[in-house]
Design a protein around this motif. Structure first.
Motif, short mmCIF file in Angstrom:
data_model
loop_
_atom_site.label_atom_id
_atom_site.label_comp_id
_atom_site.label_asym_id
_atom_site.label_seq_id
_atom_site.Cartn_x
_atom_site.Cartn_y
_atom_site.Cartn_z
N MET A 193 0.81 -1.22 0.00
CA MET A 193 0.00 0.00 0.00
C MET A 193 0.84 1.27 0.00
O MET A 193 0.33 2.35 -0.28
CB MET A 193 -0.90 0.03 1.25
N THR A 194 2.13 1.17 0.35
CA THR A 194 2.96 2.35 0.54
C THR A 194 3.71 2.69 -0.73
O THR A 194 4.41 1.84 -1.31
CB THR A 194 3.97 2.10 1.68
N PRO A 195 3.60 3.94 -1.21
CA PRO A 195 4.38 4.34 -2.40
C PRO A 195 5.87 4.26 -2.10
O PRO A 195 6.31 4.54 -0.97
CB PRO A 195 3.93 5.79 -2.64
N PRO A 196 6.67 3.88 -3.06
CA PRO A 196 8.13 3.80 -2.82
C PRO A 196 8.72 5.17 -2.56
O PRO A 196 8.31 6.17 -3.13
CB PRO A 196 8.66 3.18 -4.13
N GLY A 197 9.69 5.21 -1.68
CA GLY A 197 10.35 6.46 -1.34
C GLY A 197 11.39 6.24 -0.26
O GLY A 197 11.47 5.15 0.34
N SER A 198 12.17 7.28 0.01
CA SER A 198 13.25 7.14 1.00
C SER A 198 12.73 6.99 2.42
O SER A 198 13.41 6.42 3.27
CB SER A 198 14.18 8.35 0.91
N LEU A 199 11.53 7.54 2.69
CA LEU A 199 10.97 7.46 4.05
C LEU A 199 9.76 6.55 4.12
O LEU A 199 8.97 6.64 5.07
CB LEU A 199 10.58 8.87 4.51
N SER A 200 9.61 5.68 3.17
CA SER A 200 8.44 4.80 3.16
C SER A 200 8.46 3.83 4.34
O SER A 200 7.40 3.40 4.81
CB SER A 200 8.38 4.02 1.85
N PHE A 201 9.67 3.48 4.81
CA PHE A 201 9.75 2.52 5.92
C PHE A 201 9.12 3.08 7.20
O PHE A 201 8.69 2.32 8.07
CB PHE A 201 11.21 2.15 6.18
N ILE A 202 9.08 4.42 7.32
CA ILE A 202 8.47 5.01 8.53
C ILE A 202 6.98 4.70 8.56
O ILE A 202 6.43 4.32 9.60
CB ILE A 202 8.72 6.53 8.55
N SER B 143 -7.45 -4.27 -10.81
CA SER B 143 -6.66 -5.51 -10.83
C SER B 143 -6.63 -6.09 -9.43
O SER B 143 -7.13 -5.50 -8.47
CB SER B 143 -5.25 -5.23 -11.33
N GLY B 144 -6.01 -7.26 -9.32
CA GLY B 144 -5.89 -7.89 -8.01
C GLY B 144 -5.11 -7.03 -7.02
O GLY B 144 -5.41 -6.98 -5.83
N ARG B 145 -4.12 -6.31 -7.50
CA ARG B 145 -3.33 -5.43 -6.64
C ARG B 145 -4.19 -4.35 -6.01
O ARG B 145 -4.13 -4.10 -4.80
CB ARG B 145 -2.20 -4.80 -7.46
N TYR B 146 -5.01 -3.70 -6.84
CA TYR B 146 -5.86 -2.62 -6.32
C TYR B 146 -6.92 -3.14 -5.37
O TYR B 146 -7.28 -2.48 -4.39
CB TYR B 146 -6.50 -1.87 -7.48
N ALA B 147 -7.43 -4.34 -5.66
CA ALA B 147 -8.44 -4.92 -4.79
C ALA B 147 -7.86 -5.22 -3.41
O ALA B 147 -8.48 -4.94 -2.37
CB ALA B 147 -9.01 -6.19 -5.42
N VAL B 148 -6.66 -5.80 -3.37
CA VAL B 148 -6.02 -6.09 -2.08
C VAL B 148 -5.69 -4.80 -1.34
O VAL B 148 -5.88 -4.69 -0.12
CB VAL B 148 -4.75 -6.94 -2.30
N MET B 149 -5.18 -3.81 -2.07
CA MET B 149 -4.86 -2.53 -1.44
C MET B 149 -6.10 -1.86 -0.87
O MET B 149 -6.06 -1.32 0.25
CB MET B 149 -4.18 -1.61 -2.46
N ALA B 150 -7.21 -1.89 -1.62
CA ALA B 150 -8.43 -1.25 -1.14
C ALA B 150 -8.97 -1.97 0.09
O ALA B 150 -9.42 -1.32 1.06
CB ALA B 150 -9.48 -1.25 -2.25
N LEU B 151 -8.92 -3.30 0.09
CA LEU B 151 -9.40 -4.05 1.24
C LEU B 151 -8.53 -3.78 2.48
O LEU B 151 -9.05 -3.55 3.57
CB LEU B 151 -9.40 -5.55 0.92
N ALA B 152 -7.21 -3.78 2.30
CA ALA B 152 -6.31 -3.52 3.42
C ALA B 152 -6.49 -2.10 3.94
O ALA B 152 -6.47 -1.85 5.17
CB ALA B 152 -4.86 -3.75 2.99
N LEU B 153 -6.66 -1.13 3.01
CA LEU B 153 -6.85 0.25 3.44
C LEU B 153 -8.16 0.41 4.21
O LEU B 153 -8.21 1.11 5.23
CB LEU B 153 -6.83 1.17 2.22
N GLY B 154 -9.22 -0.23 3.73
CA GLY B 154 -10.50 -0.15 4.44
C GLY B 154 -10.42 -0.73 5.84
O GLY B 154 -10.94 -0.16 6.81
N VAL B 155 -9.74 -1.87 5.97
CA VAL B 155 -9.58 -2.50 7.29
C VAL B 155 -8.76 -1.61 8.21
O VAL B 155 -9.10 -1.41 9.39
CB VAL B 155 -8.93 -3.88 7.15
N LEU B 156 -7.69 -1.03 7.67
CA LEU B 156 -6.81 -0.20 8.51
C LEU B 156 -7.51 1.07 8.97
O LEU B 156 -7.43 1.43 10.16
CB LEU B 156 -5.55 0.15 7.72
N VAL B 157 -8.21 1.73 8.06
CA VAL B 157 -8.91 2.96 8.43
C VAL B 157 -10.02 2.67 9.44
O VAL B 157 -10.20 3.40 10.43
CB VAL B 157 -9.47 3.65 7.17
N THR B 158 -10.78 1.61 9.22
CA THR B 158 -11.85 1.24 10.16
C THR B 158 -11.28 0.92 11.53
O THR B 158 -11.85 1.31 12.56
CB THR B 158 -12.64 0.05 9.61
#
Length: 268
Positions: free
Chosen positions: A35-44, A118-133
């Motif tokens: 779910m995290t965009p790549p970047g130098s501080l993504s690990f945070i 795609s399957g990637r977006y579906a997994v990301m949307a499900l994980a994001l919904g669970v995390l926000v909830t």
């Protein structure tokens, strides 16, 4: 509390809980990385998400051991099972990604909201919904848990009681001042009249003026005639000379001035 990570003894169930957190910690990291965009501080962001998901499990385990009331224990138990459900969901998503691989992530799953999913977006949307909830639920449970603290409830009740007492005290003071207004106004008016005109009025004139002021204030406040207003003479100051009333002097001896003028002419 039995079988708690934060008690004084280690049980087999405690070991299982620790192993569970280790396994689900890697699973949560995999999902959050997707779910995290790549970047130098993504690990945070990844570390923070893992801390929220896995740390909530430990937090409610600790809250259960420190509960001071049955309601707190119930809320901590509810939070414990909710956090367990979240980490299991992330573990299931991580397992799905591991088994499916890139073929699953790139597989189209349909069109929604005008986008090709795609399957990637579906997994990301499900994980994001669970995390926000879960973030909202975690904040709500923690708030309810804090308010269920008996010490906190006693403090809130004390604050509420103090507010009620202060409100009643203000009402009582206002009522007392309303009742005391006629007396205070009369006292101040009489003191003002005596201080301002005692050198210009006789004792009788002063008594009549004070009686009129008292009568006016009594009518203004609707208290009727003031008790004893004008009936009690004000004691005269023995050191202050009494100034005679000029109108009374002229009424008793209207020709006194002519007499004095006549005597003066004869003397001349």
């Amino acid at each position: 509390m039995k079988d708690n990570l934060f008690d004084n003894k280690v049980t087999p169930l405690d070991v299982i809980k620790i192993l569970l957190l280790i396994v689900t910690g890697f699973s949560t990291w995999n999902v959050v990385t997707l779910m995290t965009p790549p970047g130098s501080l993504s690990f945070i962001r990844e570390a923070a998400a893992v801390g929220v998901v896995e740390g909530a499990f430990l937090g409610f385990e600790f809250a259960t051991s420190k509960a001071k009331s049955a309601r707190q224990a119930k809320l901590a138990t509810v939070g414990f099972f909710c956090s367990l459900a979240v980490i299991i969901t992330f573990a299931a998503l991580s397992g799905l990604l591991e088994f499916g691989g890139d073929s699953l992530l790139d597989h189209p799953v349909g069109t929604w909201l005008g986008l090709e999913w795609s399957g990637r977006y579906a997994v990301m949307a499900l994980a994001l919904g669970v995390l926000v909830t879960w973030l909202g639920g975690l904040a709500a449970i923690y708030r309810l848990y804090s308010l269920a603290d008996p010490d906190k409830l006693a403090e809130l009740q004390k604050i509420a009681l103090s507010g009620e007492v202060e409100e009643e005290a203000r009402k009582a003071l206002k009522l007392a001042l309303d009742k005391a207004k006629p007396v205070i106004a009369r006292t101040r008016a009489e003191a003002h009249v005596m201080a301002a005109y005692q050198d210009e009025l006789t004792q009788d004139q002063m008594n009549r003026l004070i009686g009129e002021v008292s009568s006016h204030l009594a009518n203004h406040y609707g208290t009727g005639s003031p008790q004893g207003a004008g009936a009690q003479p004000i004691p005269a100051d023995p050191e202050m000379p009494i100034i005679p009333d000029a109108r009374q002097y002229n009424a008793e001896a209207p020709n006194q001035g002519e007499k004095f003028r006549g005597e003066g002419s004869q003397a001349d």
